[in-house]
Design a protein around this motif. Sequence first.
Motif, mmCIF file in Angstrom:
data_model
loop_
_atom_site.group_PDB
_atom_site.id
_atom_site.type_symbol
_atom_site.label_atom_id
_atom_site.label_comp_id
_atom_site.label_asym_id
_atom_site.label_seq_id
_atom_site.Cartn_x
_atom_site.Cartn_y
_atom_site.Cartn_z
ATOM 1 N N GLU A 38 31.421 -194.610 -22.031
ATOM 2 C CA GLU A 38 31.605 -195.126 -20.552
ATOM 3 C C GLU A 38 33.244 -195.303 -20.427
ATOM 4 O OE1 GLU A 38 30.747 -199.369 -17.828
ATOM 5 O OE2 GLU A 38 30.318 -199.339 -20.075
ATOM 6 N N GLU A 39 33.385 -194.984 -19.159
ATOM 7 C CA GLU A 39 34.700 -194.631 -18.838
ATOM 8 C C GLU A 39 35.116 -195.670 -17.804
ATOM 9 O OE1 GLU A 39 38.358 -191.630 -17.216
ATOM 10 O OE2 GLU A 39 36.174 -190.761 -17.500
ATOM 11 N N LEU A 40 36.126 -196.479 -17.894
ATOM 12 C CA LEU A 40 36.638 -197.545 -17.052
ATOM 13 C C LEU A 40 37.716 -197.194 -16.535
ATOM 14 C CD1 LEU A 40 35.675 -200.838 -19.229
ATOM 15 C CD2 LEU A 40 34.108 -199.451 -17.536
ATOM 16 N N ASP A 41 38.426 -197.724 -15.511
ATOM 17 C CA ASP A 41 39.819 -197.492 -14.928
ATOM 18 C C ASP A 41 40.735 -197.676 -16.014
ATOM 19 O OD1 ASP A 41 38.805 -197.175 -12.524
ATOM 20 O OD2 ASP A 41 39.081 -199.256 -11.892
ATOM 21 N N ASP A 42 40.640 -198.688 -17.007
ATOM 22 C CA ASP A 42 41.801 -198.766 -18.164
ATOM 23 C C ASP A 42 41.338 -198.490 -19.447
ATOM 24 O OD1 ASP A 42 39.719 -200.891 -18.275
ATOM 25 O OD2 ASP A 42 41.213 -202.442 -18.602
ATOM 26 N N ALA A 43 39.964 -198.014 -19.768
ATOM 27 C CA ALA A 43 39.615 -198.071 -21.137
ATOM 28 C C ALA A 43 38.361 -197.136 -21.237
ATOM 29 C CB ALA A 43 39.441 -199.311 -21.790
ATOM 30 N N PHE A 44 38.098 -196.530 -22.208
ATOM 31 C CA PHE A 44 36.779 -195.820 -22.649
ATOM 32 C C PHE A 44 36.050 -196.921 -23.503
ATOM 33 C CE2 PHE A 44 39.559 -192.379 -21.933
ATOM 34 C CZ PHE A 44 38.960 -191.631 -21.162
ATOM 35 N N VAL A 45 34.806 -196.913 -23.287
ATOM 36 C CA VAL A 45 34.015 -197.923 -24.403
ATOM 37 C C VAL A 45 33.008 -197.077 -24.916
ATOM 38 C CG1 VAL A 45 32.533 -200.033 -24.192
ATOM 39 C CG2 VAL A 45 34.561 -199.862 -22.667
ATOM 40 N N ILE A 46 32.724 -197.292 -26.299
ATOM 41 C CA ILE A 46 31.643 -196.481 -26.895
ATOM 42 C C ILE A 46 30.671 -197.539 -27.416
ATOM 43 C CG2 ILE A 46 31.135 -195.021 -28.932
ATOM 44 C CD1 ILE A 46 34.145 -193.576 -28.646
ATOM 45 N N THR A 47 29.422 -197.630 -27.298
ATOM 46 C CA THR A 47 28.651 -198.573 -27.617
ATOM 47 C C THR A 47 27.599 -197.730 -28.546
ATOM 48 O OG1 THR A 47 28.925 -199.779 -25.839
ATOM 49 C CG2 THR A 47 27.124 -200.265 -27.130
ATOM 50 N N ARG A 123 36.447 -200.505 -27.897
ATOM 51 C CA ARG A 123 37.172 -200.518 -26.540
ATOM 52 C C ARG A 123 38.382 -199.566 -26.834
ATOM 53 N NH1 ARG A 123 37.133 -202.475 -21.695
ATOM 54 N NH2 ARG A 123 39.092 -203.016 -20.456
ATOM 55 N N LEU A 124 38.380 -198.307 -26.250
ATOM 56 C CA LEU A 124 39.650 -197.475 -26.443
ATOM 57 C C LEU A 124 40.505 -197.373 -25.138
ATOM 58 C CD1 LEU A 124 36.863 -196.161 -27.728
ATOM 59 C CD2 LEU A 124 38.372 -194.386 -28.443
ATOM 60 N N LYS A 131 46.251 -193.820 -17.001
ATOM 61 C CA LYS A 131 45.583 -194.761 -16.006
ATOM 62 C C LYS A 131 45.835 -194.317 -14.414
ATOM 63 C CE LYS A 131 46.008 -198.719 -18.955
ATOM 64 N NZ LYS A 131 46.755 -199.903 -19.092
ATOM 65 N N PRO A 132 44.812 -194.768 -13.910
ATOM 66 C CA PRO A 132 44.923 -194.114 -12.469
ATOM 67 C C PRO A 132 46.251 -195.095 -11.745
ATOM 68 C CG PRO A 132 43.017 -195.226 -12.750
ATOM 69 C CD PRO A 132 43.537 -195.076 -13.921
ATOM 70 N N HIS A 133 46.968 -194.363 -10.831
ATOM 71 C CA HIS A 133 48.004 -195.158 -10.392
ATOM 72 C C HIS A 133 48.130 -194.916 -8.790
ATOM 73 C CE1 HIS A 133 50.181 -192.061 -12.179
ATOM 74 N NE2 HIS A 133 50.951 -192.016 -11.038
ATOM 75 N N ARG A 134 48.547 -195.721 -7.938
ATOM 76 C CA ARG A 134 48.919 -195.223 -6.514
ATOM 77 C C ARG A 134 50.132 -194.636 -6.418
ATOM 78 N NH1 ARG A 134 45.286 -196.489 -3.019
ATOM 79 N NH2 ARG A 134 45.797 -196.831 -0.611
ATOM 80 N N ILE A 135 50.236 -193.787 -5.253
ATOM 81 C CA ILE A 135 51.454 -192.882 -5.056
ATOM 82 C C ILE A 135 51.596 -193.287 -3.611
ATOM 83 C CG2 ILE A 135 52.835 -191.020 -4.745
ATOM 84 C CD1 ILE A 135 51.018 -189.818 -7.147
#
Length: 138
Positions: A38-47, A123-124, A131-135
């Motif tokens: 799974e890809e989250l905003d701040d990490a990847f999660v492998i289960t 949790r990676l 990380k996504p960031h706003r410009i």
Amino acid sequence: MMTLWKPQNELVRWNRELDNFFGWPTRTRMFTPTVDIEELDDAFVITADLPGIKKEEIEIQVENETLTLSGKREQSSSSEDQQNGYRRRERSYGTFSRRFRLGPEVATGEINASYENGVLSLRLPKAEQAKPHRISVH
């Protein structure tokens, strides 16, 4: 209904059938644990599903941007099992190894793992530059 055909599964099945037919002891085999990524905003999660495996038997290693998850699930060989006279054994056992290419977007030094009820969660965290960031517009 369509299903994915994997020829190697047929070979494994035939191997087991021959072992059962001739009464040969079953050999140690490899199995492949199933995983969700799974890809989250701040990490990847492998289960990963690793039922019947003790956490001490799981090895997690990161080298050259590759995460390796490996271990071994032992087949029970107690005298009670032999007395019960199994007719069929379908559960997988033996060694396993899964590799995941990480790339530079993972902060490898901050990876953490937890294991509960046969489920391994990794949790990676993403590296800051990934990380996504706003410009803001000026």
